[in-house]
Design an enzyme around this catalytic site. Structure first.
Site, PDB file in Angstrom:
ATOM      1  N   ASP A  41      54.780  57.691  81.130  1.00 49.69           N
ATOM      2  CA  ASP A  41      54.673  56.778  80.196  1.00 49.69           C
ATOM      3  C   ASP A  41      55.818  56.018  80.112  1.00 49.69           C
ATOM      4  O   ASP A  41      56.081  54.689  79.525  1.00 49.69           O
ATOM      5  CB  ASP A  41      56.016  57.333  78.691  1.00 49.69           C
ATOM      6  CG  ASP A  41      55.076  58.743  77.707  1.00 49.69           C
ATOM      7  OD1 ASP A  41      53.577  58.425  77.884  1.00 49.69           O
ATOM      8  OD2 ASP A  41      55.264  59.352  76.673  1.00 49.69           O
ATOM      9  N   LYS A  83      56.083  53.782  71.351  1.00 53.22           N
ATOM     10  CA  LYS A  83      54.950  53.502  71.326  1.00 53.22           C
ATOM     11  C   LYS A  83      54.208  54.878  70.289  1.00 53.22           C
ATOM     12  O   LYS A  83      54.700  55.802  70.158  1.00 53.22           O
ATOM     13  CB  LYS A  83      54.218  53.962  72.433  1.00 53.22           C
ATOM     14  CG  LYS A  83      54.579  55.600  73.056  1.00 53.22           C
ATOM     15  CD  LYS A  83      54.105  56.140  73.104  1.00 53.22           C
ATOM     16  CE  LYS A  83      54.023  57.472  74.177  1.00 53.22           C
ATOM     17  NZ  LYS A  83      54.041  58.904  72.838  1.00 53.22           N
TER      18      LYS A  83
HETATM   19  O1  C5P Z   1      56.858  62.027  83.340  1.00 53.60           O
HETATM   20  P1  C5P Z   1      57.469  62.558  81.941  1.00 53.60           P
HETATM   21  O2  C5P Z   1      58.712  63.521  83.396  1.00 53.60           O
HETATM   22  O3  C5P Z   1      57.956  62.252  81.519  1.00 53.60           O
HETATM   23  O4  C5P Z   1      56.858  64.401  82.247  1.00 53.60           O
HETATM   24  C1  C5P Z   1      57.632  65.391  81.521  1.00 53.60           C
HETATM   25  C2  C5P Z   1      57.028  66.562  81.461  1.00 53.60           C
HETATM   26  O5  C5P Z   1      56.119  66.403  80.706  1.00 53.60           O
HETATM   27  C3  C5P Z   1      56.860  66.538  82.827  1.00 53.60           C
HETATM   28  O6  C5P Z   1      57.836  67.536  83.788  1.00 53.60           O
HETATM   29  C4  C5P Z   1      55.622  68.297  82.577  1.00 53.60           C
HETATM   30  O7  C5P Z   1      55.368  69.218  82.453  1.00 53.60           O
HETATM   31  C5  C5P Z   1      54.715  67.006  81.058  1.00 53.60           C
HETATM   32  N1  C5P Z   1      53.712  66.386  81.965  1.00 53.60           N
HETATM   33  C6  C5P Z   1      52.743  66.449  81.949  1.00 53.60           C
HETATM   34  N2  C5P Z   1      51.702  66.008  81.997  1.00 53.60           N
HETATM   35  C7  C5P Z   1      52.054  64.189  81.814  1.00 53.60           C
HETATM   36  C8  C5P Z   1      52.530  63.920  81.374  1.00 53.60           C
HETATM   37  C9  C5P Z   1      54.159  64.713  81.233  1.00 53.60           C
HETATM   38  O8  C5P Z   1      52.758  67.538  82.410  1.00 53.60           O
HETATM   39  N3  C5P Z   1      50.806  63.528  81.878  1.00 53.60           N
END
Ligand code: C5P
Length: 337
Positions: A152, A18
């Site tokens: 994502d 993406k």
């Molecule tokens: O959801 P995911 O595990 O992919 O996110 C990885 C990290 O990215 C989270 O632990 C957070 O630190 C950051 N994040 C965030 N806000 C979001 C998505 C991700 O702060 N909307």
């Protein structure tokens, strides 16, 4: 229920990268995430995942070719299969003990690059595993599994452009881009990824620490683009005309640059060599530039590769940058109205 004979053949899924055409960070949340407003599109650059059923009793296996995704045990594909197995048991529509799976992943999307390759693989793995076992689960369950695997991941259930809100899991499907005659179109996109990994949490922490633009321009650009795409009237020409606004509509770009300052001269060199707006995808370090067609993006890719070879373009990172000409992709444009 899937025809049991089909389950003997591997289930194959294409897992697209993406790109965030816009990414506004609206604020930090008490749960550690950030509230987002982002228009995301799938691209023609994709990993390929195949999943085959193994005899009962063993463990899930993963073999990866191409880009190294890091230790296999951490790979989201295995976590996605485990999550799908839990959901399959609860759904009760397939075998009592969904058998182990052998997954093969052809990794063409650079890792930790802001292109959500790992998240796309995870969404593909959930879908492939459920099909391999002949288990059906509802959309809500699929979405819950996806959201639990990462912010994502749910985007890849939409199968097209979408507005992502919340931490990324609240999705509104948007219309495909159109050509001048109103048919779905695939504008070209050049992707450039320096060979360095940027940690998403580190980039969000830099945003928290103040590495951010003020004024809310990304939020405005994001709302405007989402609105135009929602109404289904946006042509590729119109998107290209907005490239400059979109390229600066990523609130994480200043934070990514604070974490990796070498991106500043690199982006400046890209702007000079390409002569068009260059935006960042997600938390970086991938950059994108829009073109009318894949052929035009391909010409630019060739130019950039020779600039790298001649030393005119020096990229930060341990290897040469990944340079790929692709498209914003629709699944089957000729079959759509
Ligand atoms: O959801 P995911 O595990 O992919 O996110 C990885 C990290 O990215 C989270 O632990 C957070 O630190 C950051 N994040 C965030 N806000 C979001 C998505 C991700 O702060 N909307």
């Amino acid at each position: 229920m899937t025809d049991p004979a089909r389950r003997l053949a591997p289930v194959v899924r294409v897992a697209p990268a993406k790109v965030n055409l816009t990414l506004a960070v609206l604020g930090a949340r008490p749960d550690g995430y950030h509230e987002l407003h982002s228009v995301m599109v799938p691209t023609g650059l994709a990993d390929r995942l195949s999943v085959a059923v193994l005899p009962p009793g063993g463990q899930d296996r993963l073999h990866v070719d191409g880009f190294d995704p890091g230790p296999a045990a951490d790979n989201l594909v295995l976590r996605a299969i485990a999550a799908a197995r839990r959901a399959a048991r609860e759904a009760g529509s397939g075998p009592d003990a969904p058998p182990p799976l052998a997954a093969r992943l052809e990794k063409r999307i650079p890792v930790a690059a802001g292109l959500a390759g790992g998240s796309s693989d995870a969404a593909a793995a959930v879908d492939a595993a459920l099909e391999a076992w002949g288990v059906e689960v509802g959309q809500e369950t699929r979405h819950a599994i996806a959201a639990q695997l990462g912010s994502d991941v749910p985007f890849f259930l939409v199968g097209g452009p979408a507005l992502a809100e919340g931490r990324g899991e609240r999705l509104t499907p948007l219309a495909w881009l159109r050509d001048a005659a109103g048919w779905p179109d695939r504008p070209g996109m050049l992707l450039i990824t320096p060979a360095l990994t940027l940690s998403t949490p580190a980039v969000f922490r830099a945003w928290d620490a103040g590495a951010r633009a003020t004024g809310g321009a990304a939020r405005l650009a994001s709302a405007h683009l989402a609105d135009e795409l929602r109404r289904g009237m946006l042509t590729s020409d119109m998107l290209l005309a907005r490239a400059s606004v979109l390229a600066s509509a990523n609130d994480l770009a200043p934070a990514a640059v604070a974490v990796e300052p070498a991106l500043v001269p690199f982006k400046r060199a890209l702007l000079r060599l390409l002569g068009r707006p260059v935006g960042m995808s997600g938390s970086g370090p991938s950059y994108w530039a829009l073109y009318a067609s894949r052929a035009e993006a391909q010409e630019a890719a060739t130019r950039l590769r020779s600039a790298v070879a001649s030393g005119e373009l020096v990229a930060p990172g341990s290897r040469q940058p990944f340079i790929e000409a692709t498209t914003i992709t629709s699944p089957a444009p000729e079959s759509q109205p």
